[in-house]
Design an enzyme around this catalytic site. Structure first.
Site, PDB file in Angstrom:
ATOM      1  CG  HIS A 151      21.092  -7.412   4.933  1.00 47.56           C
ATOM      2  ND1 HIS A 151      21.398  -8.566   4.260  1.00 47.56           N
ATOM      3  CD2 HIS A 151      19.941  -6.940   4.347  1.00 47.56           C
ATOM      4  CE1 HIS A 151      20.485  -8.788   3.320  1.00 47.56           C
ATOM      5  NE2 HIS A 151      19.600  -7.824   3.347  1.00 47.56           N
ATOM      6  CG  HIS A 195      22.628 -16.644   7.142  1.00 46.06           C
ATOM      7  ND1 HIS A 195      21.306 -16.963   6.973  1.00 46.06           N
ATOM      8  CD2 HIS A 195      22.932 -15.746   6.178  1.00 46.06           C
ATOM      9  CE1 HIS A 195      20.836 -16.282   5.950  1.00 46.06           C
ATOM     10  NE2 HIS A 195      21.796 -15.528   5.447  1.00 46.06           N
ATOM     11  CG  ASP A 197      28.398 -10.435   3.478  1.00 48.00           C
ATOM     12  OD1 ASP A 197      28.404 -10.008   2.324  1.00 48.00           O
ATOM     13  OD2 ASP A 197      27.369 -10.482   4.175  1.00 48.00           O
TER      14      ASP A 197
HETATM   15  N1  CMC Z   1      29.999 -13.274  15.912  1.00 44.47           N
HETATM   16  C1  CMC Z   1      29.875 -13.589  17.216  1.00 44.47           C
HETATM   17  N2  CMC Z   1      28.770 -14.129  17.764  1.00 44.47           N
HETATM   18  C2  CMC Z   1      27.732 -14.344  16.946  1.00 44.47           C
HETATM   19  C3  CMC Z   1      27.788 -14.056  15.567  1.00 44.47           C
HETATM   20  C4  CMC Z   1      28.979 -13.488  15.058  1.00 44.47           C
HETATM   21  N3  CMC Z   1      29.108 -13.193  13.777  1.00 44.47           N
HETATM   22  N4  CMC Z   1      26.615 -14.388  15.008  1.00 44.47           N
HETATM   23  C5  CMC Z   1      25.843 -14.868  15.997  1.00 44.47           C
HETATM   24  N5  CMC Z   1      26.521 -14.854  17.159  1.00 44.47           N
HETATM   25  C6  CMC Z   1      26.068 -15.344  18.458  1.00 44.47           C
HETATM   26  C7  CMC Z   1      25.060 -14.403  19.067  1.00 44.47           C
HETATM   27  O1  CMC Z   1      25.711 -13.433  19.848  1.00 44.47           O
HETATM   28  C8  CMC Z   1      24.243 -15.354  19.893  1.00 44.47           C
HETATM   29  O2  CMC Z   1      24.977 -15.671  21.067  1.00 44.47           O
HETATM   30  P1  CMC Z   1      24.218 -15.957  22.472  1.00 44.47           P
HETATM   31  O3  CMC Z   1      23.375 -17.155  22.221  1.00 44.47           O
HETATM   32  O4  CMC Z   1      25.321 -16.166  23.440  1.00 44.47           O
HETATM   33  O5  CMC Z   1      23.428 -14.724  22.744  1.00 44.47           O
HETATM   34  C9  CMC Z   1      24.198 -16.612  19.048  1.00 44.47           C
HETATM   35  O6  CMC Z   1      25.367 -16.561  18.241  1.00 44.47           O
HETATM   36  C10 CMC Z   1      22.984 -16.806  18.190  1.00 44.47           C
HETATM   37  O7  CMC Z   1      22.873 -15.763  17.258  1.00 44.47           O
HETATM   38  P2  CMC Z   1      21.807 -15.928  16.075  1.00 44.47           P
HETATM   39  O8  CMC Z   1      20.492 -16.322  16.658  1.00 44.47           O
HETATM   40  O9  CMC Z   1      22.399 -16.699  14.959  1.00 44.47           O
HETATM   41  O10 CMC Z   1      21.681 -14.478  15.557  1.00 44.47           O
HETATM   42  P3  CMC Z   1      20.663 -13.907  14.490  1.00 44.47           P
HETATM   43  O11 CMC Z   1      20.042 -14.946  13.677  1.00 44.47           O
HETATM   44  O12 CMC Z   1      19.762 -12.973  15.208  1.00 44.47           O
HETATM   45  O13 CMC Z   1      21.644 -13.011  13.589  1.00 44.47           O
HETATM   46  C11 CMC Z   1      23.302 -12.451  12.022  1.00 44.47           C
HETATM   47  C12 CMC Z   1      22.182 -13.431  12.373  1.00 44.47           C
HETATM   48  C13 CMC Z   1      23.731 -12.672  10.581  1.00 44.47           C
HETATM   49  C14 CMC Z   1      22.777 -11.004  12.135  1.00 44.47           C
HETATM   50  C15 CMC Z   1      24.480 -12.673  12.997  1.00 44.47           C
HETATM   51  O14 CMC Z   1      24.985 -13.980  12.843  1.00 44.47           O
HETATM   52  C16 CMC Z   1      25.599 -11.663  12.811  1.00 44.47           C
HETATM   53  O15 CMC Z   1      25.540 -10.590  13.412  1.00 44.47           O
HETATM   54  N6  CMC Z   1      26.632 -11.969  11.960  1.00 44.47           N
HETATM   55  C17 CMC Z   1      27.663 -11.011  11.650  1.00 44.47           C
HETATM   56  C18 CMC Z   1      27.187 -10.063  10.545  1.00 44.47           C
HETATM   57  C19 CMC Z   1      27.172 -10.750   9.199  1.00 44.47           C
HETATM   58  O16 CMC Z   1      28.106 -11.416   8.798  1.00 44.47           O
HETATM   59  N7  CMC Z   1      26.073 -10.516   8.439  1.00 44.47           N
HETATM   60  C20 CMC Z   1      25.913 -11.057   7.082  1.00 44.47           C
HETATM   61  C21 CMC Z   1      24.880 -12.128   7.003  1.00 44.47           C
HETATM   62  S1  CMC Z   1      24.943 -13.052   5.472  1.00 44.47           S
HETATM   63  C22 CMC Z   1      24.590 -11.930   4.235  1.00 44.47           C
HETATM   64  C23 CMC Z   1      23.203 -11.434   4.278  1.00 44.47           C
HETATM   65  O17 CMC Z   1      22.299 -12.128   3.776  1.00 44.47           O
HETATM   66  O18 CMC Z   1      23.000 -10.341   4.789  1.00 44.47           O
END
Ligand code: CMC
Length: 492
Positions: free
Chosen positions: A301, A340, A396
């Site tokens: 986050h 996201h 970010d």
């Molecule tokens: N790097 C690599 N792979 C990723 C990433 C990433 N940053 N984000 C998602 N994926 C992959 C994930 O492993 C999954 O792969 P698979 O289908 O093979 O298992 C797929 O993409 C789908 O992920 P998702 O459903 O989009 O994931 P989520 O909605 O549960 O998580 C997230 C969203 C923001 C936690 C995630 O994208 C992430 O960990 N990003 C990196 C951390 C980050 O930048 N956070 C800030 C978010 S914006 C500011 C805020 O509001 O907090």
């Protein structure tokens, strides 16, 4: 024969429970259905059909949604996001217009009270917020008792919890559990609520600046008079012995204010949900904001801005980008600042931030890490792994580079996200307290998949047995103690 489905109103869902043949018609309102309607799909527990007591079938069907992938927990009038189209609006106003024309404090007003303020409304609000920047003298001792290398978010979280101790008249546990929910009808309650909002917004910049000065080993300074919100914050961070005429650089003030505005709210994100979850117990708002800080601090986050810069530093330079991308695709690393839960296209905030970065770099010089960041972004955007998963830069991705250029320590970056987000948290908290339906405690369900009932076995009758990894306490390393050797010996 006319079936239930044929008779059902257009805006409804007809659900048949194939276990019992029971059909229910559930109203659809604003493209959502009430989860409690599914409780009607109950039936007698039947062991023949494999029902366990723990499945609670007699209590009705439950919705299983780990990570809240598709569960709406509030009706809100504050912020709208269309993740497919990359739209973000506060109270109907597009973020692009607000970023260009508004200020952080005006946007905070908009989030809290629903409309852009008139001149007199804005004067009252900003005067109140800036009037409340002073903190109790004891806060200096509390903040001063941290180690110099304590993470600033640990200090911020603690500061909000501590601030609650200095407002006993605002604590529902001490003066009545309905002091905030009464604000729907009571003028005194409404005033009490808004006063805590002014205090929290005002004191936030002071305690955040104190966390910075602790980090830098500088003495704390008093909040200035006559400066804007963001200027006051920078003043309290940077003022040394220049005299009271010291003013932070106007371009930096403007850039930081825009960044604050962009971070002010983002509807039901993890930290906002934490604030409302905690707030739903009717605890004081200081505790709820402390909980929001804790939720925001995580690297998934608001901690992502810090993680992005650490990632870029570890990548080192542009030629190492392809190898890093491969590592991410092998799931050995995360591309921080990408992806996201809601946005499946570009986060509109990241586009605005990219522009702000150019303004800052024009003053501070170009950060060499920017080239690595741009190469990383371009490589990810053209790679099928990221394209298929619809992963784009989020807020970010570039913000950390701006904070770095402005000279903030890396571990301070999440504070610069948390600080403005307090406005959003408070807007949602206020909306919840004023809800005509009243406040329901947020008490989610679970699906219990553990053991059924079993009888207690006295210690002397328990047999030593092989257990799966993680099913007993780990033997941890105590380098200065002999306990670890004793524990290991007992395993031989
Ligand atoms: N790097 C690599 N792979 C990723 C990433 C990433 N940053 N984000 C998602 N994926 C992959 C994930 O492993 C999954 O792969 P698979 O289908 O093979 O298992 C797929 O993409 C789908 O992920 P998702 O459903 O989009 O994931 P989520 O909605 O549960 O998580 C997230 C969203 C923001 C936690 C995630 O994208 C992430 O960990 N990003 C990196 C951390 C980050 O930048 N956070 C800030 C978010 S914006 C500011 C805020 O509001 O907090």
């Amino acid at each position: 024969m006319v079936t239930t489905a044929q008779k059902a109103p257009e805006h409804s869902l007809t659900i048949t429970d194939n276990r019992t043949g029971k059909t229910i018609v559930v109203p659809i309102e604003r493209n959502s259905i009430p989860a409690t309607a599914l409780k009607k799909l109950a039936r007698k527990q039947d062991a023949q059909q494999g029902d366990k007591l723990e499945d609670e079938v007699e209590g009705g069907l439950r919705v299983y949604d780990p990570g809240f992938m598709n569960t709406a927990v509030v009706q809100s009038r504050i912020t709208f996001i269309d993740g497919e189209k990359g739209i973000l609006r506060h109270r109907g106003y597009p973020i692009e217009q607000l970023a260009e024309k508004s200020s952080f404090l005006e946007t905070a007003y908009l989030l809290l009270y629903g409309e852009l303020p008139t001149k007199s409304q804005y004067t009252l609000f900003s005067n109140e917020v800036l009037h409340h920047t002073f903190v109790h003298r004891d806060l200096q001792e509390i903040m001063g008792s941290f180690r110099h290398d304590a993470h600033p978010m640990a200090m911020l979280e603690s500061a909000f919890a501590a601030l609650g101790a200095y407002a006993p008249e605002a604590n529902p546990s001490l003066v009545g559990q309905n002091i905030y929910t009464n604000a729907r009808t009571s003028e005194a309650s409404l005033q009490l609520m808004d006063k805590q909002i002014f205090r929290l917004l005002g004191k936030a910049i002071t305690v955040a600046a104190m966390a910075y000065r602790m980090r830098m080993g500088r003495q704390f300074v008093k909040p200035p008079a006559g400066l804007s919100y963001t200027e006051s914050f920078l003043y309290m961070m940077d003022h040394l012995n220049e005299g009271s005429s010291y003013r932070p650089h106007p371009t930096i003030v403007k850039a930081l204010d825009t960044l604050f505005l962009l971070h002010a709210d983002h509807e039901m994100n993890a930290s906002c949900a934490a604030v409302l979850q905690v707030g739903s117990t009717l605890v004081d708002p200081y505790s709820a904001i402390a909980a929001g800080c804790a939720a925001l601090y995580g690297p998934l986050h608001g901690g992502a801005n810090e993680a992005v810069v650490r990632m870029l530093v570890s990548i080192g330079s542009v030629e190492n980008v392809p190898a890093f991308i491969e590592k991410v695709k092998r799931k050995e690393a995360v591309l921080s600042g990408f992806g996201h839960r809601i946005y499946r296209s570009t986060d509109p905030r990241s586009t605005i931030i990219r522009k702000v970065a150019e303004d800052i770099f024009a003053i501070t010089g170009r950060d060499p890490l920017l080239d690595t960041a741009l190469a990383l972004r371009d490589a990810a955007l053209s790679d099928p792994y990221f394209k298929e998963r619809r992963l784009y830069p989020n807020v970010d991705f570039f913000s950390g580079l701006i904070y770095r250029a402005l000279g903030f320590p890396t571990d301070y970056f999440p504070i610069l996200f948390a600080l403005p987000r307090i406005a959003g948290w408070l807007a949602h908290w206020r909306q919840m307290m004023l809800s005509p339906q009243g406040v329901k405690i947020w008490r989610p369900r679970q699906v219990y998949v553990g053991e059924g009932e079993r009888a207690y076995v006295p210690l002397k009758e328990r047999k030593e047995r092989k257990v799966e990894r993680g099913a007993e306490p780990s033997v941890v390393n105590h380098p200065t103690s002999t306990r670890v050797f004793l524990a290991r010996e007992s395993k031989l």
